[in-house]
Structure formats: structure tokens, C-alpha cells
Design an enzyme around this catalytic site. Structure first.
Site, PDB file in Angstrom:
ATOM      1  N   ARG A 250      22.899  19.974  43.991  1.00 45.84           N
ATOM      2  CA  ARG A 250      21.821  20.111  44.982  1.00 45.84           C
ATOM      3  C   ARG A 250      21.622  21.603  45.229  1.00 45.84           C
ATOM      4  NH1 ARG A 250      24.615  21.422  49.657  1.00 45.84           N
ATOM      5  NH2 ARG A 250      26.434  20.097  49.961  1.00 45.84           N
ATOM      6  N   HIS A 254      23.076  20.562  52.457  1.00 47.21           N
ATOM      7  CA  HIS A 254      23.478  19.149  52.501  1.00 47.21           C
ATOM      8  C   HIS A 254      22.461  18.347  53.320  1.00 47.21           C
ATOM      9  CE1 HIS A 254      25.925  15.583  53.129  1.00 47.21           C
ATOM     10  NE2 HIS A 254      25.722  15.722  54.423  1.00 47.21           N
ATOM     11  N   TYR A 263      29.681  28.217  52.070  1.00 45.77           N
ATOM     12  CA  TYR A 263      30.732  27.677  51.199  1.00 45.77           C
ATOM     13  C   TYR A 263      30.453  27.803  49.700  1.00 45.77           C
ATOM     14  CZ  TYR A 263      27.651  23.557  51.635  1.00 45.77           C
ATOM     15  OH  TYR A 263      26.565  22.711  51.654  1.00 45.77           O
TER      16      TYR A 263
HETATM   17  C1  LIG Z   1      32.501   7.112  56.372  1.00 45.73           C
HETATM   18  C2  LIG Z   1      31.902   8.480  56.580  1.00 45.73           C
HETATM   19  N1  LIG Z   1      32.705   9.542  56.717  1.00 45.73           N
HETATM   20  C3  LIG Z   1      32.178  10.777  56.902  1.00 45.73           C
HETATM   21  C4  LIG Z   1      30.816  10.942  56.977  1.00 45.73           C
HETATM   22  C5  LIG Z   1      30.215  12.332  57.163  1.00 45.73           C
HETATM   23  N2  LIG Z   1      29.563  12.747  55.919  1.00 45.73           N
HETATM   24  C6  LIG Z   1      28.233  12.686  55.777  1.00 45.73           C
HETATM   25  S1  LIG Z   1      27.740  13.167  54.265  1.00 45.73           S
HETATM   26  C7  LIG Z   1      29.317  13.488  53.765  1.00 45.73           C
HETATM   27  C8  LIG Z   1      29.600  14.015  52.377  1.00 45.73           C
HETATM   28  C9  LIG Z   1      29.232  13.041  51.302  1.00 45.73           C
HETATM   29  O1  LIG Z   1      29.317  13.642  50.048  1.00 45.73           O
HETATM   30  P1  LIG Z   1      28.954  12.889  48.724  1.00 45.73           P
HETATM   31  O2  LIG Z   1      29.474  11.492  48.769  1.00 45.73           O
HETATM   32  O3  LIG Z   1      29.389  13.732  47.599  1.00 45.73           O
HETATM   33  O4  LIG Z   1      27.359  12.758  48.764  1.00 45.73           O
HETATM   34  P2  LIG Z   1      26.260  13.904  48.858  1.00 45.73           P
HETATM   35  O5  LIG Z   1      26.014  14.142  50.333  1.00 45.73           O
HETATM   36  O6  LIG Z   1      26.751  15.090  48.141  1.00 45.73           O
HETATM   37  O7  LIG Z   1      25.033  13.318  48.230  1.00 45.73           O
HETATM   38  C10 LIG Z   1      30.207  13.218  54.798  1.00 45.73           C
HETATM   39  C11 LIG Z   1      31.667  13.402  54.708  1.00 45.73           C
HETATM   40  C12 LIG Z   1      30.007   9.800  56.837  1.00 45.73           C
HETATM   41  N3  LIG Z   1      28.674   9.860  56.850  1.00 45.73           N
HETATM   42  N4  LIG Z   1      30.569   8.577  56.628  1.00 45.73           N
END
Ligand SMILES: Cc1ncc(C[n+]2csc(CCOP(=O)(O)OP(=O)(O)O)c2C)c(N)n1
Length: 361
Positions: A250, A254, A263
Site C-alpha cells: 500500500r 493504513h 514506520y
Molecule cells: C481483532 C482485531 N485486532 C486488532 C485490530 C486493529 N487493527 C486494525 S487494522 C490492523 C492491521 C491489519 O493488518 P493486515 O491484516 O495486514 O491488513 P491491512 O490493513 O494491511 O490490509 C489492526 C491490528 C482489529 N481491527 N481487529
């Protein structure tokens, strides 16, 4: 041990050369390009809308268009898509109207209303929760003998969640028609891939669950389309699940409340931008005589008006009734909820009169 990464990266590379890929009609190649351009425009406009306070928040997907479009176009109408918050592009390609997607980002319940004939599940915001849903839906299709494959999108971070392992195990044991597509965009917010897992690849995790895992170039829409289409075909033919890991990035934040400069280094972003999926396919289409400046100009105008029309539709709906915040929680609201609702009503009434609520004074 099987090394899925090597095998599939080679296969994908074969489709990224200057030869026109065999078996994909010209019209589909052009459609892939058009759709990637459309969702990039949508994405950029959404960031602008958020900055102007016209939508509440937004999760950008710029850089990941090849994954979104490759998956969206590979799905058959009857297949189910299980998206995350970063999958607006795939959702729209699978039939979710653009203005509905915007309403979701505007915090409106209408954004969760999926039209009757559209096989898209509501956006999963909790990480990885859509994966057991997909495994379950695929199992249901199998039990009912319906020709329907469940395709779930998720990020690299999701592969650390218990739900990921539950879904993979279940899918493997019950040999369900599911396709799990990991968009490995290298970060879970600020956590880089190497801090997420000690596995060399995410694709190889499928091995432990008894089914095939493949790793592909997620910046190549043709590679994504081919891999996901093949996995869907295999699942529909009773061949069981597949885990597809698409390497992508990306470019932006985020979400609109994140600052990625905290970061990661700008050079890293530039490196990935050099592999831009839209620039890549656009260049190839021109080489193959399928695209030119005139077509590009016309497309830019078309996507602009399409996105503007959807934004106008999103903004034309009645303002929300603030009381709605308290609906859909309990059938009979609790005294505490009613108290909160009354407090909000009082605050809004005070604001409307230019004052502030009594308890804030
Ligand atoms: C169960 C849960 N834990 C923590 C979060 C907070 N959170 C939101 S997005 C994210 C990172 C997700 O990363 P990834 O799975 O790689 O997807 P991306 O956002 O990169 O598309 C986190 C930890 C959440 N939404 N749900």
C-alpha cells in the site's frame, strides 16, 4: 518441503513479459486496466472526501489495485466475496454499488445494506473474522450441493490471528470450496512482515493444513486473475481450498488516521511504486496496440464522472437521525442506553441553539 513461492512466482513472471498473455481476450485486458484506473480515482477521491469531512474515515488501497481487480474479475457471479475494509475495489467489481461503499465510509447503516443479488458479505473490520465465515459458507455450499465458491480477502497481519488458523484448518479438513487470498502488503499498520511471521512465506502455511498454497506477484493483475480464477475453478470442481498469497504494497497510509512516515522509508515506497500495476498494464496495452492517448483521456473523464455521480448519490440521502446510533443493539434498549440517547438529544438540542450542553459548561 514444497516451496510454493518459487513455483508460482515463476509462473506469474511468465505473464509479465512483453508477450500478450494467451487465453485472455483483448477486451478483458482492457477491462482490467479500466477497472484499476477507476478504483484508483475512487481511492484518491475518498481520501479527499475524508480530509474535507465529507466521510468519516477511509482505508486507502492505492498500490493494491491489481489484487482488487484480479480477484473481482475472477469471481463468478454466484461466488461469495468476504472483504475487509481495504477491499472496496473488489466489492464494487462484484456488484456492490459505489455509492453504497461510500455510505459505509460515511458511517451510514445503509452502507451495510447489500443488494439482494449481490454476493458480497459485509466488510469485516475485526481482523480475520471473515475467514471462518468464508470457510463456513463454503462448507454450506458443499453440503447443499450448490456451485458456489467462497473467496476471502485478508492481509498479512490477519495470518497471525487465531481465526485464520481456525478457518484454514476447517477448510482443509472439510475440503471446502474456498479461496483465501492474502494481500501481503508488507505491513499490518506499522508492523512489518518480518515481525509478523518467521515463515518464509504466508503461502506455505497452507501446507500445514493439507492444501495448496501459492505465492504470486500481486502487482500483476494478469497473474492475480489467473491464479484466483484457477483456484475458483479447482474449488468448484471439488478440488478443495487454496491459499493465494499476493505480494503487494500500500503506497499510502493504513487509514486516514495513520502516518506511515513514522514506520517506513520513502525509498521503500518509491521502490514499490516502480512496480505500479496500472503503469505496468497500461504500458503493455500500448505495446499490444490496445490503448492510446485518446482512449486514456476518455477513460479519465469517464471515471471522474462515475465517481462524482456516486459521491452525489451518497450525499443526497437524508441526514441520519442521531437516535439511530442506539438502534440495532438490543431489541429492548437498556436503561443505560436510553440515558445515553437522552444525553445526546440534549446535547444536540443545545448545540442547535448555539449553546453547549449543561454538563459541559
Ligand atoms: C481483532 C482485531 N485486532 C486488532 C485490530 C486493529 N487493527 C486494525 S487494522 C490492523 C492491521 C491489519 O493488518 P493486515 O491484516 O495486514 O491488513 P491491512 O490493513 O494491511 O490490509 C489492526 C491490528 C482489529 N481491527 N481487529
Amino acid at each position: 518441503m514444497v516451496k510454493p513461492a518459487e513455483r508460482v512466482v515463476q509462473a506469474a513472471a511468465a505473464s509479465t513479459g512483453h508477450e500478450k498473455p494467451a487465453g485472455i481476450p483483448d477486451a478483458l485486458l482492457v477491462e482490467m486496466y479500466r477497472q484499476m484506473v477507476l478504483i484508483r480515482r475512487f481511492d484518491r477521491r475518498c481520501i479527499g472526501l475524508q480530509r474535507a469531512g465529507r466521510i468519516g474515515t477511509y482505508a486507502p488501497m492505492e498500490g493494491q489495485e491489481a489484487c482488487q481487480v484480479g480477484v473481482g474479475l475472477a469471481l463468478r457471479p454466484q461466488d461469495f466475496l468476504f472483504p475487509t475494509y481495504r477491499d472496496s475495489g473488489a466489492m464494487m467489481l462484484h456488484g456492490m454499488p459505489m455509492d453504497k461503499v461510500l455510505l459505509f465510509w460515511n458511517g451510514r447503516v445503509e452502507g451495510y445494506e447489500i443488494p439482494e443479488a449481490v454476493n458480497v458479505f459485509p466488510v469485516a473490520v475485526p481482523i480475520a473474522t471473515q475467514l471462518p465465515h468464508a470457510a463456513g459458507a463454503a462448507w454450506a455450499a458443499k453440503l447443499r450441493g450448490v456451485d458456489q465458491v467462497a473467496v476471502a480477502l485478508f492481509g498479512d497481519g490477519a495470518s497471525s490471528e487465531g481465526d485464520f488458523h481456525t478457518a484454514m484448518n476447517f477448510a482443509g479438513v472439510f475440503h471446502v470450496p474456498a479461496v483465501f487470498v492474502c494481500q501481503n502488503n508488507q505491513y499490518a499498520i506499522s508492523v512489518p512482515y518480518r515481525r509478523q511471521t518467521a515463515s518464509e512465506t504466508i503461502a506455505q502455511k497452507a501446507e500445514a493444513y493439507g492444501f495448496e498454497g501459492i505465492r504470486i506477484d500481486g502487482c500483476d493483475v494478469i497473474a492475480v486473475y489467473r491464479a484466483v480464477q484457477a483456484a475458483i475453478e479447482k474449488a468448484a470442481a471439488g478440488g478443495g481450498p487454496t491459499l493465494v498469497e499476493a505480494l503487494t504494497y500500500r503506497y499510502g497510509a493504513h487509514t486516514t488516521s495513520d502516518d506511515p512516515t513514522k514506520y517506513r522509508k520513502p525509498e521503500e515506497v518509491e521502490e514499490w511504486r516502480a512496480r505500479d500495476p496500472i503503469a505496468k498494464l497500461g504500458g503493455q496495452l500500448r505495446e499490444w496496440g490496445l490503448w492510446d492517448d485518446e482512449a486514456e483521456e476518455q477513460l479519465q473523464q469517464e471515471v471522474d464522472s462515475q465517481v462524482s455521480t456516486a459521491i452525489a448519490a451518497m450525499e443526497s440521502i437524508e441526514p441520519v437521525n442521531p437516535d439511530d446510533l442506539f438502534l440495532h443493539i438490543y431489541e429492548t434498549p437498556t436503561p443505560r442506553l436510553l440515558k445515553q440517547r437522552d444525553a445526546l438529544r440534549a446535547e444536540l438540542a443545545a448545540k442547535a441553539q448555539g449553546g453547549i450542553a449543561p454538563w459541559r459548561s
